[in-house]
Design a protein around this motif. Structure first.
Motif, PDB file in Angstrom:
ATOM      1  N   SER A   9      14.575  71.908  53.743  1.00 42.28           N
ATOM      2  CA  SER A   9      15.699  71.822  54.677  1.00 42.28           C
ATOM      3  C   SER A   9      15.305  72.368  56.051  1.00 42.28           C
ATOM      4  O   SER A   9      15.648  71.790  57.092  1.00 42.28           O
ATOM      5  CB  SER A   9      16.895  72.620  54.147  1.00 42.28           C
ATOM      6  OG  SER A   9      17.294  72.181  52.874  1.00 42.28           O
ATOM      7  N   ILE A  10      14.588  73.473  56.049  1.00 37.19           N
ATOM      8  CA  ILE A  10      14.163  74.088  57.306  1.00 37.19           C
ATOM      9  C   ILE A  10      13.205  73.167  58.055  1.00 37.19           C
ATOM     10  O   ILE A  10      13.348  72.945  59.266  1.00 37.19           O
ATOM     11  CB  ILE A  10      13.513  75.453  57.030  1.00 37.19           C
ATOM     12  CG1 ILE A  10      14.559  76.442  56.519  1.00 37.19           C
ATOM     13  CG2 ILE A  10      12.839  75.999  58.277  1.00 37.19           C
ATOM     14  CD1 ILE A  10      13.982  77.738  55.989  1.00 37.19           C
ATOM     15  N   ASP A  11      12.212  72.624  57.342  1.00 38.21           N
ATOM     16  CA  ASP A  11      11.253  71.726  57.984  1.00 38.21           C
ATOM     17  C   ASP A  11      11.941  70.482  58.533  1.00 38.21           C
ATOM     18  O   ASP A  11      11.622  70.017  59.634  1.00 38.21           O
ATOM     19  CB  ASP A  11      10.156  71.331  56.993  1.00 38.21           C
ATOM     20  CG  ASP A  11       9.147  72.449  56.767  1.00 38.21           C
ATOM     21  OD1 ASP A  11       9.244  73.477  57.461  1.00 38.21           O
ATOM     22  OD2 ASP A  11       8.260  72.289  55.907  1.00 38.21           O
ATOM     23  N   ALA A  38      15.154  70.198  59.437  1.00 39.78           N
ATOM     24  CA  ALA A  38      15.997  70.587  60.571  1.00 39.78           C
ATOM     25  C   ALA A  38      15.157  70.838  61.817  1.00 39.78           C
ATOM     26  O   ALA A  38      15.562  70.487  62.933  1.00 39.78           O
ATOM     27  CB  ALA A  38      16.804  71.829  60.208  1.00 39.78           C
ATOM     28  N   ASP A  39      13.987  71.432  61.641  1.00 38.11           N
ATOM     29  CA  ASP A  39      13.092  71.645  62.780  1.00 38.11           C
ATOM     30  C   ASP A  39      12.600  70.323  63.365  1.00 38.11           C
ATOM     31  O   ASP A  39      12.505  70.162  64.582  1.00 38.11           O
ATOM     32  CB  ASP A  39      11.888  72.482  62.353  1.00 38.11           C
ATOM     33  CG  ASP A  39      12.184  73.973  62.363  1.00 38.11           C
ATOM     34  OD1 ASP A  39      13.090  74.393  63.111  1.00 38.11           O
ATOM     35  OD2 ASP A  39      11.510  74.719  61.620  1.00 38.11           O
ATOM     36  N   ALA A  40      12.284  69.381  62.476  1.00 36.18           N
ATOM     37  CA  ALA A  40      11.753  68.093  62.926  1.00 36.18           C
ATOM     38  C   ALA A  40      12.827  67.188  63.499  1.00 36.18           C
ATOM     39  O   ALA A  40      12.527  66.258  64.255  1.00 36.18           O
ATOM     40  CB  ALA A  40      11.045  67.393  61.763  1.00 36.18           C
ATOM     41  N   HIS A  41      14.100  67.439  63.128  1.00 37.52           N
ATOM     42  CA  HIS A  41      15.213  66.594  63.578  1.00 37.52           C
ATOM     43  C   HIS A  41      16.331  67.477  64.136  1.00 37.52           C
ATOM     44  O   HIS A  41      17.381  67.639  63.509  1.00 37.52           O
ATOM     45  CB  HIS A  41      15.734  65.738  62.421  1.00 37.52           C
ATOM     46  CG  HIS A  41      14.708  64.840  61.817  1.00 37.52           C
ATOM     47  ND1 HIS A  41      14.441  63.582  62.294  1.00 37.52           N
ATOM     48  CD2 HIS A  41      13.858  65.028  60.768  1.00 37.52           C
ATOM     49  CE1 HIS A  41      13.490  63.011  61.567  1.00 37.52           C
ATOM     50  NE2 HIS A  41      13.120  63.877  60.636  1.00 37.52           N
ATOM     51  N   PRO A  42      16.128  68.027  65.324  1.00 34.59           N
ATOM     52  CA  PRO A  42      17.128  68.942  65.880  1.00 34.59           C
ATOM     53  C   PRO A  42      18.468  68.277  66.160  1.00 34.59           C
ATOM     54  O   PRO A  42      19.479  68.968  66.326  1.00 34.59           O
ATOM     55  CB  PRO A  42      16.468  69.432  67.178  1.00 34.59           C
ATOM     56  CG  PRO A  42      15.451  68.388  67.519  1.00 34.59           C
ATOM     57  CD  PRO A  42      14.960  67.873  66.198  1.00 34.59           C
ATOM     58  N   TRP A  91      17.049  83.662  58.736  1.00 34.55           N
ATOM     59  CA  TRP A  91      16.785  83.055  60.040  1.00 34.55           C
ATOM     60  C   TRP A  91      16.395  81.602  59.848  1.00 34.55           C
ATOM     61  O   TRP A  91      15.346  81.297  59.284  1.00 34.55           O
ATOM     62  CB  TRP A  91      15.671  83.818  60.759  1.00 34.55           C
ATOM     63  CG  TRP A  91      16.071  85.217  61.096  1.00 34.55           C
ATOM     64  CD1 TRP A  91      15.777  86.344  60.389  1.00 34.55           C
ATOM     65  CD2 TRP A  91      16.873  85.633  62.210  1.00 34.55           C
ATOM     66  NE1 TRP A  91      16.329  87.449  60.983  1.00 34.55           N
ATOM     67  CE2 TRP A  91      17.014  87.044  62.111  1.00 34.55           C
ATOM     68  CE3 TRP A  91      17.488  84.966  63.270  1.00 34.55           C
ATOM     69  CZ2 TRP A  91      17.740  87.784  63.029  1.00 34.55           C
ATOM     70  CZ3 TRP A  91      18.205  85.710  64.185  1.00 34.55           C
ATOM     71  CH2 TRP A  91      18.336  87.097  64.067  1.00 34.55           C
ATOM     72  N   VAL A  92      17.240  80.708  60.310  1.00 35.84           N
ATOM     73  CA  VAL A  92      17.015  79.273  60.125  1.00 35.84           C
ATOM     74  C   VAL A  92      17.347  78.543  61.425  1.00 35.84           C
ATOM     75  O   VAL A  92      17.967  79.109  62.326  1.00 35.84           O
ATOM     76  CB  VAL A  92      17.899  78.716  58.989  1.00 35.84           C
ATOM     77  CG1 VAL A  92      17.545  79.358  57.661  1.00 35.84           C
ATOM     78  CG2 VAL A  92      19.362  78.902  59.295  1.00 35.84           C
ATOM     79  N   PRO A  93      16.946  77.275  61.525  1.00 31.78           N
ATOM     80  CA  PRO A  93      17.322  76.497  62.704  1.00 31.78           C
ATOM     81  C   PRO A  93      18.840  76.439  62.863  1.00 31.78           C
ATOM     82  O   PRO A  93      19.577  76.464  61.873  1.00 31.78           O
ATOM     83  CB  PRO A  93      16.733  75.107  62.411  1.00 31.78           C
ATOM     84  CG  PRO A  93      15.621  75.360  61.454  1.00 31.78           C
ATOM     85  CD  PRO A  93      16.069  76.523  60.614  1.00 31.78           C
ATOM     86  N   ASN A 101      20.782  74.094  63.438  1.00 25.47           N
ATOM     87  CA  ASN A 101      21.416  72.889  62.891  1.00 25.47           C
ATOM     88  C   ASN A 101      21.367  72.838  61.366  1.00 25.47           C
ATOM     89  O   ASN A 101      21.554  71.787  60.768  1.00 25.47           O
ATOM     90  CB  ASN A 101      20.759  71.636  63.470  1.00 25.47           C
ATOM     91  CG  ASN A 101      19.260  71.585  63.215  1.00 25.47           C
ATOM     92  OD1 ASN A 101      18.591  72.608  63.171  1.00 25.47           O
ATOM     93  ND2 ASN A 101      18.721  70.376  63.059  1.00 25.47           N
TER      94      ASN A 101
END
Length: 355
Positions: A132-134, A136-140, A156-158, A160
């Motif tokens: 999920s984190i990866d 969200a980072d790749a698709h802000p 601590w997460v993105p 979004n």
């Protein structure tokens, strides 16, 4: 020798139903064991603060983990019955699995042809939350929700991304047609009704959206016959299949071709399946496959006890000592690079028809 390509167009090969070696085979001293010469290799995430969520609030009961054989497991909620621990040792193993699967897919997080700018994404059984984190980072631009029965995700997460406590074996609480993409990975051994699970994913997915499922076969195979009857690696998957069947939560979806059939049964169209060979150890000569095997072995050795102890003691009736002796044989065989063992990993994705 096994093919050096991670992808094979052929459907997953079935494993013959050979009898599982008796428990005593793994607990009796190996008197005639000879010192063998073999090639050895010694080398070797947040709980959302969404108080208004209708799915679940963080009550004390959610954090009341069960302790079994010194390991912690999720609290009993609904019909959830996940068989692996949720402590740090196992979470590290799960992160290794994520890295391994990402490499297996050529550094892709998914294979489904989701549309650019997919707005809402749901990750079911998110575990440590790393996928999920990866994503969200790749698709802000996307809004990502990760769900699991344990609050094992980092704080601590993105911005979004949020995590929610949800038992995917119960009716989902999301409105119909809510998500552009639904991702399910490594739920084997936790689901009693796969059709019902994929039907919930179908309902939650928007028309024209995609659902993707990733699961392994627990049976270790070899193309050269080195995973043979009488070895611990030969019995590894057969023991897991026997144990999970006693719980009514199959691990044979890949072996039986069940995932694609279930997708079609609940209404998905354009269903595609890809099957990959994942080396269990770094035995291949090909550099990429060797790296995959190294990470695969690391993921298993990180927490072999966590994978086996709960099911083997509760479903098969083994003692802790018997499990420990068996796993010692597994570790030894995983260091013998003459044994060319691999798993099959299947990725299935399908589209919800336009209304």
């Amino acid at each position: 020798m096994a093919a050096e390509s991670p992808d094979t167009a052929a459907p997953p090969a079935s494993v013959t139903a050979a009898p599982v070696i008796p428990t005593t085979h793994w607990t009796e001293p190996d008197d005639d064991e000879e010192e063998e010469e073999f090639v050895q290799d010694d080398g070797d995430s947040a709980l959302g603060d969404d108080a208004a969520s209708t799915t679940a609030s963080l009550s004390a009961s959610i954090l009341e983990y069960r302790t079994i054989h010194g390991r912690t497991y999720h609290s009993l909620q609904g019909t959830a019955e996940h068989w692996t621990p949720n402590d740090d040792a196992h979470l590290e193993s799960m992160d290794c699995v994520h890295h391994c699967l990402t490499l297996l897919l050529d550094n892709k997080l998914y294979l489904a042809p989701i549309a650019d700018g997919a707005i809402r994404v749901l990750d079911i059984g998110c575990g440590t939350g790393i996928w999920s984190i990866d994503f969200a980072d790749a698709h802000p631009e996307a809004e990502v929700i990760g769900t699991d029965v344990s609050p094992s995700q980092p704080e601590w997460v993105p911005p979004n991304l949020k995590f929610e406590i949800e038992d995917c074996t119960q009716p989902w609480t999301y409105p119909p047609d809510s998500f552009d993409f639904v991702h399910l990975r490594y739920l084997f051994g936790s689901i009693s009704d796969w059709d019902a699970l994929y039907a919930e994913a179908f309902k939650a997915c928007k028309p024209g959206g995609w659902v993707e499922a990733v699961d392994p076969s627990v049976n270790l195979r070899s193309d050269d016959g080195s995973v043979r009857e009488g070895t611990a690696l030969y019995d590894w998957g057969r023991l897991f299949n026997e144990a999970s069947s006693k719980y009514g939560r199959s691990m044979r979806m890949v072996d039986d071709g069940q995932i694609s059939e279930s997708f079609k049964k609940v209404g998905f169209v354009d269903v595609r399946s890809r099957t990959f060979k994942l080396p269990a150890t770094p035995w291949p000569q090909d550099q990429k496959m060797q790296q995959l095997g190294a990470f695969s072995r690391l993921a298993m050795e990180q927490d072999l006890d966590g994978y086996a102890m709960y099911l083997f003691t509760n479903a098969l009736g083994w003692s802790e000592q018997q499990v420990t002796v068996f796993l010692a044989r597994v570790r030894k065989e995983m260091r013998d690079l003459r044994i060319q063992a691999y798993f099959l990993i299947e990725v299935v994705y399908g589209r919800k028809p336009e209304q």
